[in-house]
Design a protein around this motif. Structure first.
Motif, mmCIF file in Angstrom:
data_model
loop_
_atom_site.group_PDB
_atom_site.id
_atom_site.type_symbol
_atom_site.label_atom_id
_atom_site.label_comp_id
_atom_site.label_asym_id
_atom_site.label_seq_id
_atom_site.Cartn_x
_atom_site.Cartn_y
_atom_site.Cartn_z
ATOM 1 N N ASP A 27 -17.159 10.751 14.084
ATOM 2 C CA ASP A 27 -17.389 12.099 14.585
ATOM 3 C C ASP A 27 -16.938 13.169 13.608
ATOM 4 O OD1 ASP A 27 -18.322 11.579 17.464
ATOM 5 O OD2 ASP A 27 -16.524 10.342 17.308
ATOM 6 N N GLY A 28 -16.251 12.755 12.547
ATOM 7 C CA GLY A 28 -15.787 13.708 11.556
ATOM 8 C C GLY A 28 -14.898 13.028 10.542
ATOM 9 N N LEU A 29 -14.438 13.817 9.564
ATOM 10 C CA LEU A 29 -13.546 13.321 8.527
ATOM 11 C C LEU A 29 -12.238 14.095 8.554
ATOM 12 C CD1 LEU A 29 -16.012 13.152 5.484
ATOM 13 C CD2 LEU A 29 -15.286 11.241 6.928
ATOM 14 N N LEU A 30 -11.177 13.460 8.082
ATOM 15 C CA LEU A 30 -9.878 14.090 7.891
ATOM 16 C C LEU A 30 -9.397 13.701 6.503
ATOM 17 C CD1 LEU A 30 -8.264 13.104 11.323
ATOM 18 C CD2 LEU A 30 -9.308 15.305 10.755
ATOM 19 N N CYS A 31 -8.784 14.640 5.781
ATOM 20 C CA CYS A 31 -8.377 14.361 4.406
ATOM 21 C C CYS A 31 -6.924 14.754 4.183
ATOM 22 C CB CYS A 31 -9.271 15.098 3.422
ATOM 23 S SG CYS A 31 -8.842 14.821 1.692
ATOM 24 N N ALA A 32 -6.151 13.824 3.599
ATOM 25 C CA ALA A 32 -4.725 14.038 3.369
ATOM 26 C C ALA A 32 -4.415 14.531 1.964
ATOM 27 C CB ALA A 32 -3.945 12.753 3.666
ATOM 28 N N GLY A 33 -5.372 15.165 1.301
ATOM 29 C CA GLY A 33 -5.068 15.899 0.095
ATOM 30 C C GLY A 33 -5.344 15.208 -1.219
ATOM 31 N N ASP A 34 -5.073 15.932 -2.287
ATOM 32 C CA ASP A 34 -5.374 15.555 -3.666
ATOM 33 C C ASP A 34 -6.858 15.246 -3.846
ATOM 34 O OD1 ASP A 34 -3.005 16.135 -4.863
ATOM 35 O OD2 ASP A 34 -2.335 14.066 -5.110
ATOM 36 N N VAL A 35 -7.636 16.281 -3.638
ATOM 37 C CA VAL A 35 -9.079 16.199 -3.839
ATOM 38 C C VAL A 35 -9.391 16.160 -5.334
ATOM 39 C CG1 VAL A 35 -11.293 17.301 -3.325
ATOM 40 C CG2 VAL A 35 -9.395 17.510 -1.709
ATOM 41 N N VAL A 36 -8.562 16.820 -6.130
ATOM 42 C CA VAL A 36 -8.818 16.954 -7.560
ATOM 43 C C VAL A 36 -7.674 16.345 -8.373
ATOM 44 C CG1 VAL A 36 -10.199 19.023 -7.185
ATOM 45 C CG2 VAL A 36 -7.745 19.243 -7.640
ATOM 46 N N GLY A 37 -7.791 16.454 -9.688
ATOM 47 C CA GLY A 37 -6.815 15.868 -10.591
ATOM 48 C C GLY A 37 -7.253 14.484 -11.030
ATOM 49 N N TYR A 38 -6.938 14.124 -12.260
ATOM 50 C CA TYR A 38 -7.236 12.820 -12.849
ATOM 51 C C TYR A 38 -8.722 12.601 -13.158
ATOM 52 C CZ TYR A 38 -2.483 11.302 -11.533
ATOM 53 O OH TYR A 38 -1.120 11.175 -11.389
ATOM 54 N N GLY A 39 -9.583 12.718 -12.175
ATOM 55 C CA GLY A 39 -10.969 12.292 -12.313
ATOM 56 C C GLY A 39 -11.896 13.316 -12.941
ATOM 57 N N PRO A 40 -13.124 12.884 -13.279
ATOM 58 C CA PRO A 40 -14.046 13.718 -14.047
ATOM 59 C C PRO A 40 -14.944 14.645 -13.239
ATOM 60 C CG PRO A 40 -14.977 11.529 -13.818
ATOM 61 C CD PRO A 40 -13.624 11.492 -13.157
ATOM 62 N N GLY A 108 -3.233 18.506 18.692
ATOM 63 C CA GLY A 108 -1.901 18.019 18.350
ATOM 64 C C GLY A 108 -1.755 16.519 18.363
ATOM 65 N N TYR A 109 -2.824 15.832 18.672
ATOM 66 C CA TYR A 109 -2.782 14.366 18.732
ATOM 67 C C TYR A 109 -2.540 13.780 17.341
ATOM 68 C CZ TYR A 109 -4.440 9.618 19.928
ATOM 69 O OH TYR A 109 -4.558 8.263 20.111
ATOM 70 N N VAL A 110 -3.076 14.469 16.326
ATOM 71 C CA VAL A 110 -2.991 13.986 14.941
ATOM 72 C C VAL A 110 -2.316 15.043 14.077
ATOM 73 C CG1 VAL A 110 -4.305 13.293 12.904
ATOM 74 C CG2 VAL A 110 -5.084 12.604 15.182
ATOM 75 N N LYS A 111 -1.390 14.608 13.220
ATOM 76 C CA LYS A 111 -0.823 15.487 12.204
ATOM 77 C C LYS A 111 -1.135 14.913 10.829
ATOM 78 C CE LYS A 111 3.727 16.071 11.528
ATOM 79 N NZ LYS A 111 5.089 16.603 11.787
ATOM 80 N N ILE A 112 -1.497 15.794 9.902
ATOM 81 C CA ILE A 112 -1.824 15.383 8.535
ATOM 82 C C ILE A 112 -0.891 16.101 7.579
ATOM 83 C CG2 ILE A 112 -3.662 15.071 6.842
ATOM 84 C CD1 ILE A 112 -5.656 15.888 9.055
ATOM 85 N N VAL A 113 -0.241 15.345 6.701
ATOM 86 C CA VAL A 113 0.527 15.897 5.590
ATOM 87 C C VAL A 113 0.186 15.068 4.357
ATOM 88 C CG1 VAL A 113 2.395 16.719 7.084
ATOM 89 C CG2 VAL A 113 2.556 14.460 6.048
ATOM 90 N N HIS A 114 0.561 15.562 3.198
ATOM 91 C CA HIS A 114 0.233 14.792 1.994
ATOM 92 C C HIS A 114 1.280 13.727 1.704
ATOM 93 C CE1 HIS A 114 -1.678 13.750 -1.723
ATOM 94 N NE2 HIS A 114 -0.607 14.046 -2.432
#
Length: 219
Positions: A27-40, A108-114
């Motif tokens: 039903d959707g996506l959740l992302c815990a960070g570091d989208v960039v860095g390292y890769g091209p 509040g069911y889900v918390k996301i941190v890096h």
């Protein structure tokens, strides 16, 4: 509802595409960070999350790129940050710079941190997963270590989906997880992608050789 959970894409669009292609219906996506860095391919990865309006937290590489700050980065990481900054548009950098350190989703069911609820830059290793990390939420999503792991407790679930773009748990396949909101169950998944294509792009970009070779061994 089900959510695909991703983290630590690190500019690896080939791996991200493989993950999205392999992912079962969610039903959707959740992302815990570091989208960039390292890769091209930092811009292409940010664009995917922007187009899908993915709830995302700020990783240390995202912060370094957007705010020109270092996190005790070694030369290899600094090169990735500089490359990302040079290959992002202002709109990408602005988006990265406005990402929060913490997000609460699904009422509040889900918390996301890096990294850790008390320190976004702390590497919370699997042996540190414990119920005292949970502070009212039923599911805590972490990233940062690039190590896929899930721990279930009576108080709830602590999970790290692993790294999409640079796994470091000995398995070079791109990592992600699927979270079932009704049951609280987490399905850890891996998918192969064209590592050689990314290695070639890293070399053509003039990034450190180590960023290419490590992808083949997952370290």
């Amino acid at each position: 509802m089900k959510f695909g959970v991703i983290s630590d894409i690190h500019g690896n669009k080939v791996a991200l595409d493989a993950v999205l292609g392999d992912m079962p219906p969610v039903d959707g996506l959740l992302c815990a960070g570091d989208v960039v860095g390292y890769g091209p391919s930092p811009a292409e990865c940010v664009d995917v999350l922007l187009e899908r309006d993915v709830p995302t937290v700020m990783g240390n590489h995202d912060r370094a790129v957007a705010r020109d700050t270092g996190f005790n980065f070694n030369e290899m990481a600094q090169a990735g940050v500089a490359y990302s900054r040079d290959h992002l548009e202002n709109r990408h950098i602005e988006w990265l710079g406005h990402l929060p350190d913490e997000r609460r989703e699904c009422d509040g069911y889900v918390k996301i941190v890096h990294g850790h609820p008390g320190d976004p830059d702390h590497y919370t290793r699997p042996h540190e997963f414990a119920p005292n990390l949970l502070r009212g939420e039923a599911v805590l999503i972490l990233g940062h270590t690039h190590v896929q792991h899930t721990a279930e407790f009576p108080e709830g679930v602590v999970m790290n989906p692993g790294s999409v773009g640079q796994p470091r748990d000995g398995d070079p396949r791109a990592a992600y997880s699927v979270l079932d909101m009704e049951t609280g169950e987490v399905e850890e998944r891996r998918v192969e992608y064209d590592i050689e294509q990314v290695q070639q792009a890293i070399r053509e970009a003039g990034l450190p050789e180590r960023l290419a070779t490590r992808l083949a061994v997952g370290e």
